[in-house]
Design a protein around this motif. Structure first.
Motif, PDB file in Angstrom:
ATOM      1  N   GLU A 141      39.950  22.504  38.464  1.00  0.00           N
ATOM      2  CA  GLU A 141      40.044  24.271  39.569  1.00  0.00           C
ATOM      3  C   GLU A 141      41.255  24.362  38.978  1.00  0.00           C
ATOM      4  N   TRP A 142      42.232  23.474  39.270  1.00  0.00           N
ATOM      5  CA  TRP A 142      44.112  24.113  37.977  1.00  0.00           C
ATOM      6  C   TRP A 142      43.358  24.948  36.907  1.00  0.00           C
ATOM      7  N   SER A 143      42.651  23.814  36.112  1.00  0.00           N
ATOM      8  CA  SER A 143      42.487  24.094  34.985  1.00  0.00           C
ATOM      9  C   SER A 143      41.862  25.482  34.048  1.00  0.00           C
ATOM     10  N   LYS A 144      40.872  25.513  35.354  1.00  0.00           N
ATOM     11  CA  LYS A 144      40.526  26.922  34.880  1.00  0.00           C
ATOM     12  C   LYS A 144      41.149  28.162  35.265  1.00  0.00           C
ATOM     13  N   LEU A 145      42.747  28.101  36.339  1.00  0.00           N
ATOM     14  CA  LEU A 145      43.012  29.189  36.432  1.00  0.00           C
ATOM     15  C   LEU A 145      43.669  30.204  34.898  1.00  0.00           C
ATOM     16  N   LEU A 146      43.826  30.688  34.729  1.00  0.00           N
ATOM     17  CA  LEU A 146      44.913  31.696  32.935  1.00  0.00           C
ATOM     18  C   LEU A 146      45.761  31.274  33.070  1.00  0.00           C
ATOM     19  N   PRO A 147      46.435  30.695  32.085  1.00  0.00           N
ATOM     20  CA  PRO A 147      47.796  30.783  32.146  1.00  0.00           C
ATOM     21  C   PRO A 147      48.755  30.963  32.922  1.00  0.00           C
ATOM     22  N   ILE A 148      48.732  33.093  33.050  1.00  0.00           N
ATOM     23  CA  ILE A 148      49.399  33.004  33.348  1.00  0.00           C
ATOM     24  C   ILE A 148      49.528  33.401  35.198  1.00  0.00           C
ATOM     25  N   GLN A 149      48.506  32.790  35.630  1.00  0.00           N
ATOM     26  CA  GLN A 149      48.786  32.319  36.563  1.00  0.00           C
ATOM     27  C   GLN A 149      49.561  30.988  36.926  1.00  0.00           C
ATOM     28  N   ARG A 150      48.739  30.358  36.418  1.00  0.00           N
ATOM     29  CA  ARG A 150      49.730  28.782  36.436  1.00  0.00           C
ATOM     30  C   ARG A 150      51.695  29.330  36.057  1.00  0.00           C
TER      31      ARG A 150
END
Ligand code: NAD
Length: 478
Positions: free
Chosen positions: A53-62
């Motif tokens: 799930e973490w890798s599916k977040l948008l870069p800006i979300q992380r």
């Protein structure tokens, strides 16, 4: 304190603990779990689950989630500084610097991450490829085990997890068993900032749990900073599963002073260059190579300067030098000093310790056949001096070690300085300052047995991701 596995503060599965001792006083300040291999396996499973799930977040979300950690860390700075002082024995001023490194590094990695770009390879550069348009994306490896040494736990954890997490990997930090407390406190902030369980975990324990993590086929990157001896074992472990490794290892840096150099500047540079963190620094000035015509002047001035260093209670802001990580570390330095004297060196200053407090020490009359001038890294406040006649000889001595982390040269002759910098085989060289420099921006790392890969804001994203090529085929648009 407890370790953090899958978002929970937990004890070891067998209930065993490690005592965390203030090396300056000998007092037990806390205990942490002595993790088992079962604990390591649970962390690996949680990290793999979370990574999807973490890798599916948008870069800006992380990036936005991690920005909250920056704010939280800055708000609690006083607490971290005191804790770091107590568990490491490093002076207050050094703890202030290191604790602030954590939010500063995270912030800088976030800024860099927001501006990363990939590459496009246009069609038509090779015959027969006219229908193809290629571009590359950077993919996370998956689960990264980040192994951190005792000397700069907060800074090095910050270097490793910032790029690792932003790029979409999850991280399991295996912290040194000697001083894990400040790092655990910082990892607790990630939950408070809303980072999902399993994305960042921290495990306390010794070699057994480190070995379990590094031998696992379900770990996809090993990001290690520590000794060369351990680094080689980790490389071997990684080879079983062809796990990606980054290794930042030990050093025995040469500090070359030519006869035209500013001697007062060179002497002053050895003070921080060799005594910072009681000499427990990978890029400390460890082998002092001084041209014979100025060796006596340099040595006398260094002895007088070292005598003035204020060593004492790490919590006193006036203290310039605290103590080593534990009594065993000071005893190891004592054995290395005695060994070097047995090989023919002379003690010009220091050479004793009181518990974990090792005195600033100077060894003179070292020769190139001694272990200290080769691969024996003294991880303590010991300056070992050797004379040389020609600069070619100094370069040769610098290069005889299998270690090649950093180095430096003092001279007013810039052509000569640049020649020396090119010829000494290391990851970095400094001109007219000691090798003790780790700017956030520089690609930091070693040559030869000092490591593999580079770490720093400008390079770490390349280390913690793999480039993947995606190709549009049969376009024939040109
Ligand atoms: P170390 O190699 O003993 O331990 C480092 C970490 O690895 C610790 O967390 C330890 O518990 C773990 N570990 C130990 N054996 C292991 C194994 N077999 N498998 C997996 N994990 C294992 O190093 P240290 O004594 O904590 O740190 C001092 C060394 O680190 C010095 O040699 C210093 O030069 C080096 N260092 C290098 C850099 C760099 O950037 N090049 C920076 C800081 C320190």
């Amino acid at each position: 304190m407890k370790m953090i596995i899958d978002g929970q503060k937990v004890d070891s599965s067998n209930g065993k603990v490690i005592e965390i001792i203030n090396p300056a006083t000998g007092e037990v300040i806390d205990t942490v779990p002595d993790a088992t291999v079962e604990d390591a396996d649970r962390a690996i499973a949680a990290a793999n689950r979370a990574q999807k799930e973490w890798s599916k977040l948008l870069p800006i979300q992380r990036a936005n989630m991690l920005s909250k950690v920056v704010d939280l860390a800055r708000a609690n700075m006083d607490e971290y500084i005191t804790l770091l002082c107590k568990e490491c024995g490093k002076p207050y001023t050094e703890a202030v610097f290191e604790a602030n490194e954590f939010p500063d590094l995270l912030q800088e990695y976030i800024e860099k991450y927001k501006h990363l770009e990939g590459r496009v390879i246009e069609n038509g550069f090779e015959a027969g490829q006219d229908g193809n348009l290629m571009f590359t994306v950077r993919m996370p490896y998956g689960v990264s085990v980040c192994l951190v040494p005792f000397n700069y736990p907060v800074e090095l954890m910050g270097q490793k997890i910032s790029s690792t997490l932003l790029a979409g990997n999850t991280a399991i930090v295996k912290i040194s068993p000697y001083n894990p407390l400040t790092c655990i406190k910082l990892v607790e902030l990630f939950k408070e900032a809303g980072i999902p369980d399993g994305v960042l975990q921290i495990i306390t324990g010794g070699v057994e749990v480190g070995e379990r993590l590094t031998h696992s086929k379900d770990v996809h990157m090993i990001n290690f900073t520590g000794s060369t001896e351990t680094g080689k074992k980790i490389y071997e472990a990684a080879a079983q599963n062809l796990t990606k490794v980054a290794l930042e290892l030990g050093g025995n840096d040469a500090f070359i002073v030519c006869e035209d150099a500013d001697i007062d500047l060179a002497v002053e540079e050895v003070v921080a260059g060799r005594l910072l963190c009681s000499g427990q620094v990978c890029i400390a000035a460890k082998r002092l190579l001084i041209q014979n015509s100025v060796k006596e002047e340099f040595t006398n001035k260094l002895i007088e300067r070292f005598k003035k260093v204020k060593q004492g209670d790490p919590l006193n802001p006036e203290t310039e030098m605290g103590c080593m990580i534990n009594v065993a570390a000071a005893e190891k330095v004592q054995r290395q000093v005695e060994h070097t004297i047995a090989q023919g060196a002379k003690l010009a200053l220091g050479g004793t310790h009181d518990g974990a407090f090792y005195k600033p020490t100077i060894l003179v009359d070292c020769t190139r056949d001694m272990d200290v001038m080769n691969d024996m890294e003294i991880f303590g406040p010991v300056a070992s001096i050797m004379g040389f006649d020609t600069v070619e000889e100094a370069v040769d001595i610098a290069n005889q070690s299998t270690l090649g982390l950093g180095g430096c040269v003092f001279t007013e002759n810039m052509k000569l300085a640049l020649k020396v910098c090119r010829e000494v085989v290391t990851g970095s060289m400094n001109i007219n300052a000691s090798s003790l420099l780790r700017s956030h921006e520089m690609p930091f790392g070693g040559a030869k047995n000092s490591g593999l890969g580079r770490e720093g804001v400008c390079v770490s994203f390349d280390e913690v991701t793999q480039e993947k090529t995606i190709v549009f085929r049969n376009l024939h648009i040109m």
